[in-house]
Design a protein around this motif. Structure first.
Motif, mmCIF file in Angstrom:
data_model
loop_
_atom_site.group_PDB
_atom_site.id
_atom_site.type_symbol
_atom_site.label_atom_id
_atom_site.label_comp_id
_atom_site.label_asym_id
_atom_site.label_seq_id
_atom_site.Cartn_x
_atom_site.Cartn_y
_atom_site.Cartn_z
ATOM 1 N N GLY A 214 87.785 -22.614 50.308
ATOM 2 C CA GLY A 214 88.271 -21.794 51.415
ATOM 3 C C GLY A 214 89.221 -20.687 51.017
ATOM 4 N N TYR A 215 89.519 -20.564 49.725
ATOM 5 C CA TYR A 215 90.447 -19.522 49.280
ATOM 6 C C TYR A 215 89.905 -18.121 49.577
ATOM 7 C CZ TYR A 215 92.707 -23.283 46.569
ATOM 8 O OH TYR A 215 93.326 -24.438 46.177
ATOM 9 N N GLY A 216 88.602 -17.932 49.377
ATOM 10 C CA GLY A 216 88.011 -16.611 49.600
ATOM 11 C C GLY A 216 88.168 -16.141 51.035
ATOM 12 N N THR A 217 87.910 -17.027 51.978
ATOM 13 C CA THR A 217 88.056 -16.677 53.394
ATOM 14 C C THR A 217 89.510 -16.378 53.722
ATOM 15 O OG1 THR A 217 86.126 -18.015 53.976
ATOM 16 C CG2 THR A 217 87.646 -17.458 55.758
ATOM 17 N N GLU A 218 90.425 -17.202 53.218
ATOM 18 C CA GLU A 218 91.854 -16.986 53.472
ATOM 19 C C GLU A 218 92.313 -15.639 52.920
ATOM 20 O OE1 GLU A 218 96.000 -18.797 51.787
ATOM 21 O OE2 GLU A 218 94.584 -20.265 52.618
ATOM 22 N N VAL A 219 91.928 -15.335 51.702
ATOM 23 C CA VAL A 219 92.327 -14.074 51.071
ATOM 24 C C VAL A 219 91.722 -12.890 51.817
ATOM 25 C CG1 VAL A 219 92.070 -12.682 48.974
ATOM 26 C CG2 VAL A 219 92.755 -15.092 48.816
ATOM 27 N N THR A 220 90.467 -13.011 52.228
ATOM 28 C CA THR A 220 89.817 -11.941 52.983
ATOM 29 C C THR A 220 90.603 -11.666 54.261
ATOM 30 O OG1 THR A 220 87.662 -12.536 52.067
ATOM 31 C CG2 THR A 220 87.664 -11.211 54.076
ATOM 32 N N ARG A 221 90.994 -12.708 54.952
ATOM 33 C CA ARG A 221 91.763 -12.527 56.192
ATOM 34 C C ARG A 221 93.123 -11.889 55.922
ATOM 35 N NH1 ARG A 221 89.853 -18.276 58.603
ATOM 36 N NH2 ARG A 221 88.054 -17.498 59.768
ATOM 37 N N LEU A 222 93.795 -12.295 54.846
ATOM 38 C CA LEU A 222 95.082 -11.687 54.500
ATOM 39 C C LEU A 222 94.936 -10.188 54.251
ATOM 40 C CD1 LEU A 222 96.618 -14.298 51.998
ATOM 41 C CD2 LEU A 222 97.572 -13.640 54.222
ATOM 42 N N MET A 223 93.910 -9.823 53.505
ATOM 43 C CA MET A 223 93.726 -8.409 53.162
ATOM 44 C C MET A 223 93.318 -7.579 54.372
ATOM 45 S SD MET A 223 94.542 -7.846 50.014
ATOM 46 C CE MET A 223 93.605 -6.521 49.247
ATOM 47 N N VAL A 224 92.476 -8.132 55.220
ATOM 48 C CA VAL A 224 92.054 -7.404 56.421
ATOM 49 C C VAL A 224 93.255 -7.215 57.355
ATOM 50 C CG1 VAL A 224 90.613 -7.537 58.497
ATOM 51 C CG2 VAL A 224 89.625 -8.049 56.252
ATOM 52 N N ARG A 225 94.060 -8.245 57.514
ATOM 53 C CA ARG A 225 95.274 -8.118 58.340
ATOM 54 C C ARG A 225 96.179 -7.019 57.782
ATOM 55 N NH1 ARG A 225 97.462 -13.072 58.068
ATOM 56 N NH2 ARG A 225 96.333 -13.739 59.916
ATOM 57 N N TYR A 226 96.365 -6.999 56.479
ATOM 58 C CA TYR A 226 97.189 -5.972 55.851
ATOM 59 C C TYR A 226 96.611 -4.570 56.113
ATOM 60 C CZ TYR A 226 99.465 -3.191 52.253
ATOM 61 O OH TYR A 226 100.151 -2.208 51.587
ATOM 62 N N ALA A 227 95.301 -4.436 55.985
ATOM 63 C CA ALA A 227 94.652 -3.138 56.200
ATOM 64 C C ALA A 227 94.885 -2.633 57.621
ATOM 65 C CB ALA A 227 93.160 -3.236 55.909
ATOM 66 N N PHE A 228 94.789 -3.534 58.595
ATOM 67 C CA PHE A 228 94.940 -3.113 59.990
ATOM 68 C C PHE A 228 96.402 -3.024 60.436
ATOM 69 C CE2 PHE A 228 90.508 -4.994 60.605
ATOM 70 C CZ PHE A 228 89.898 -3.759 60.456
#
Length: 181
Positions: free
Chosen positions: A105-119
């Motif tokens: 689940g690390y990939g999904t967690e990291v993806t969400r962190l980066m998308v949140r940062y982008a927005f």
């Protein structure tokens, strides 16, 4: 935690340092890790050090190390590439090079962190990515983070003796708000 930049429940993201190159380089020389990457040439430690230095100097690129909080172990990298401030979009990428970290689940967690940062921090409106059709695990992880399939680049990539389509995925700020709610 060493120099955390973004912190999630099980991982944190931090800037990459020159000293990370010896850990990262073997990942990019492992056929199983690079199976879903554009990279096809061998990587040297010196080349990885130069890459890290170059990315860290480019304001339109951001690459971060993915670290497991519990062990403080570097397991991968993630990035926002080709950020276009005027049109408010970027391209996302991730590599979990430590195969022991796959499927947790690390990939999904990291993806969400980066998308949140982008927005939330960069005030972008769109985050996109490319994923090969023969990477269904990747597609599922991106969909769990709110990405939608937007299109397909037919026979765009040659791997394993055949051509594969590249799937174009994206998420808009308004879609992300619904996923986060």
């Amino acid at each position: 935690m060493q120099c955390p930049f973004l912190i999630g429940p099980t991982t944190y993201l931090r800037p990459l340092e020159k000293g990370d190159a010896p850990v990262i380089t073997p990942w990019f020389n492992d056929a199983e890790v690079t199976r879903f990457l554009l990279r096809v040439r061998p990587m040297s430690v010196a080349a990885e050090e130069a890459f890290i230095a170059g990315v860290n100097a480019d304001p339109m690129e951001m690459i971060l190390g993915v670290v497991v909080r519990e062990t403080d172990r570097l397991i991968g990298t993630t990035a926002l590439h080709k950020t276009d401030i005027r049109n408010r979009h970027t391209m996302f990428g991730i590599v979990l090079g430590d195969k022991a970290a796959w499927g947790k689940g690390y990939g999904t967690e990291v993806t969400r962190l980066m998308v949140r940062y982008a927005f939330e921090t960069l005030n972008l409106n769109r985050v996109s990515l490319h994923v090969f059709e023969n990477n269904p695990r990747g597609v599922r992880a991106y969909e769990k983070a709110g990405f939608r399939i937007e299109g397909r680049l037919r026979q765009d990539c040659f791997r394993e003796g055949r051509y594969w389509d590249t799937i174009v995925m994206g998420i808009l700020r308004e879609e992300w708000r619904r996923v986060e709610a």
